[in-house]
Design a protein around this motif. Sequence first.
Motif, mmCIF file in Angstrom:
data_model
loop_
_atom_site.group_PDB
_atom_site.id
_atom_site.type_symbol
_atom_site.label_atom_id
_atom_site.label_comp_id
_atom_site.label_asym_id
_atom_site.label_seq_id
_atom_site.Cartn_x
_atom_site.Cartn_y
_atom_site.Cartn_z
ATOM 1 N N ASP A 49 10.667 -5.145 -1.728
ATOM 2 C CA ASP A 49 10.822 -3.809 -1.292
ATOM 3 C C ASP A 49 9.445 -3.065 -0.980
ATOM 4 N N VAL A 50 8.624 -2.950 -1.920
ATOM 5 C CA VAL A 50 7.342 -2.247 -1.625
ATOM 6 C C VAL A 50 6.676 -2.832 -0.505
ATOM 7 N N ASN A 101 5.776 -1.638 6.923
ATOM 8 C CA ASN A 101 6.491 -1.000 8.280
ATOM 9 C C ASN A 101 6.108 0.390 8.350
ATOM 10 N N SER A 102 5.356 0.756 7.266
ATOM 11 C CA SER A 102 5.038 2.308 7.480
ATOM 12 C C SER A 102 4.059 2.686 8.240
ATOM 13 N N LYS A 151 -0.646 0.189 -3.559
ATOM 14 C CA LYS A 151 0.440 0.566 -4.381
ATOM 15 C C LYS A 151 0.528 -0.271 -5.887
ATOM 16 N N SER A 174 11.837 -6.129 -6.379
ATOM 17 C CA SER A 174 11.086 -4.796 -6.265
ATOM 18 C C SER A 174 9.636 -4.867 -5.484
ATOM 19 N N LEU A 218 7.601 -4.640 2.029
ATOM 20 C CA LEU A 218 8.274 -4.252 3.339
ATOM 21 C C LEU A 218 8.026 -2.668 3.707
ATOM 22 N N LYS A 219 8.037 -1.932 2.708
ATOM 23 C CA LYS A 219 7.686 -0.543 3.102
ATOM 24 C C LYS A 219 6.270 -0.244 3.541
ATOM 25 N N LEU A 220 5.269 -0.990 2.906
ATOM 26 C CA LEU A 220 3.953 -0.617 3.217
ATOM 27 C C LEU A 220 3.820 -1.528 4.572
ATOM 28 N N ASN A 236 -3.330 -3.381 3.083
ATOM 29 C CA ASN A 236 -2.249 -2.909 2.166
ATOM 30 C C ASN A 236 -2.242 -4.007 0.986
#
Length: 583
Positions: free
Chosen positions: A575-576, A582-583, A545, A572, A578-580, A517
Motif C-alpha cells: 500500500d505504501v 502514484n503520488s 517513508k 501494508s 503504491l502511494k509513493l 522513493n
Amino acid sequence: MLNAWGSYGISRIPMVINGSKVSIDLNRLMEVRDSARDLLTRLDREFPYIHLGSSLAALDIINVLIRIMRRNNDDCRDWFILSIGHVAPALYAILAVEGLIPEERLMEVNQLSSSISTHADNMDLPYIDATTGSLGQGLSMGVGLALAGRVRDCNDGFVYVLMGDGELNEGQTWEAATTAVKYGLDNLKVIVSLNGYQLDGATSTIKPISYARVFEAIGWNVLFGNGHDYEEIIRLINKAHEFKGKPTVIFLSTIRGKGIRNLENTSKQTLNPPPRPQFSMREALGTTLARLGEDNDRLVVVTTDVGESTRARYFGERFPNRYFNIGISEQDLVGVSVGLALGGYVPVAMAYSMFMMRGWEQIRNSLGRMNLNVKLIATHAGLSDFADGPSHQALEDVALMRTLNNMVIVAPADAWDVERIIPRIIEYKGPVYARIGRDYSPPITMDMDYEFKIGEVYELIDGDDVIVMGYGPPLYNAVRAATELRRIGIRMGVYNVPTIKPLNNDAVSRIARRVGNVIVVEEHSPRGGLGSAIAELVSGFARVKVLGVDGYGHWGRSEEELLRFFGLDEESIMDVALKLVNS
C-alpha cells in the motif's frame, strides 16, 4: 471480601488491618486456590508462554494479599506492586474465580484485542497499580509510594511489593532497599517468593548469597515463613504491621509449580512447551558461537541468567571455563565484559536487547570511551518476544546505540545471516552491538551466496520504481510484496542492510538517487533507527517513508501477528509503495 471479626471457627483466621479487626475464611482461600490452579493449567494449554511454574509458586501469597489490602479511593489506601510481573497470571486466575474478570476473558490472554497479557501490563485491571516486567524495578516504585504516604501523613496505608528471589540479583533492588532504611519506611512491606529458581536454574548456583542476611545487615526487619501455609502468611503479615521505624521484608519459601507434580521443584515454566522451530535466530547464534570457540581460545561469553533463552549455554557446555553467568545484573554485565577485554580476551556479552539497555551508561562510559573489543549480542529484539509483551520488546535500542561514536551496529535478516555475521564481528577489533531476534526466521537470505562484510548493502530483488531497505524479518514481507507488485507492473527493489552503523553512505545514496522513493522497514521505533539514518542521508534528493513500531510494543500470540498489527506486513508495504509510486 473481608469479614468483621466476631465469632469464628477454625476456618477463620483473625487479623488486624489498618487498625480494624477482621477475619479471613481459610476454607474460601483454599477453594479459590484450587479453582485458580485449575484455570492456570487450562491457560497453559491455551497459550504455553505464561510463566506457569512461577505463577503457581506465588499463587497463595497473592491470594492472601488481595484480601487484606484496603482499596478505597482515599489518599491513604493500600498499594500493590507486582514486581515479578510474570506471575500476573496467578493474579488474573484469582480475579476470575472471584468474578472480578470473566473467565473467558482470561483465556484470551495475549490476544491482540485482549486486555490481559502474560505480564502486569494493564493498570485498568484490579490490583495492578503499576506496569512491571523488567525485574528489579518494583521495589523503587514501592519506596516512592511509601514516601508519598509519608508526605500525606498517612499512618494506616501500606505499600506491598511482591518480588522473586531471582530479581534480588539486580543492583537497583539494593539501591532502593538502602533508601527505604534511610527514611524508616515502616509502611513498606516486601514479600519475596523464595522458590529457589530463576531462568538458568537454581538461584543458589547463580548468586550463592543469603539475601536475607543482606537485608538484615542494612537495617530491615526480616521475617521467614512458608509461602503455602495460609495461617503462617497471615501471621507474618500481622507481625510486619506491628514493626515501627523500619521497612520489613518477609521471605516466604515457595515451590515452583506448586500443585502440579511434573512441574514442582523444577526449572520448567510450562507443561506444554511449544515446538522449537527448524530455523531460529537464537539457535543459529548459539551454535555459531560454540563453533567459533573451538578456534579462538580468547573468546569468552558472559550472560545474565539467559544462557538458555539466548542459547549462550551451547558455548558454556563446550567451554565451561570461558563461560560466565553473572545473574540478573545487566550493568554488571557490561563492566565485567570491559574488564575481560582489558585483560586481553574477546568477551561476548549476551542479554535480551531490552535489558541490555539498562547498561547503556556503562556501554558509553566504560566500553565506548575506551574503544574496547567487546561484542554486545542482544537477542529477543524488536517484536520477537511477542509473548512477554511491551516490557520485553526493545524498540529504541538502535537509536540509543547509534548515538555512540565508535559503536558498530549489525542486525541480521534471518538465521542464515546470523551464521554469516557473527564470525565477522568477532574478528572485528572494536565495540559491536548485534541485534538479533528470537525464533521467527523466515528464509530471506537462505539461498543467497555472499560473504558478509561490515558496511555492505545486499540486493535481494532488483527494481527501480520504489525500493525497500531494512533488516530482520520484515524484509521477508517486503520480498513477498515486491513479488506481488511485479504482477501489476511495478518494480520494487528490496535491499538487506545488515550494517546499520556505519551506514554505507555511497551505496545508499546511489540507490536512493536512482530510484527516488525509499521505504524503510524495521522492528524499531520510526525515530532514531535505520529509517532516520537513511532519511538524514538522502534528504533533498529522495522521499523516505519509515515503517516502524510507533509506541512501546504490544502483546500478541506470534511475531507475525504483531508485524501485521504495526503495519509491517506484506499488504501494508504494498500500500505504501503504491502511494509513493502514484503520488
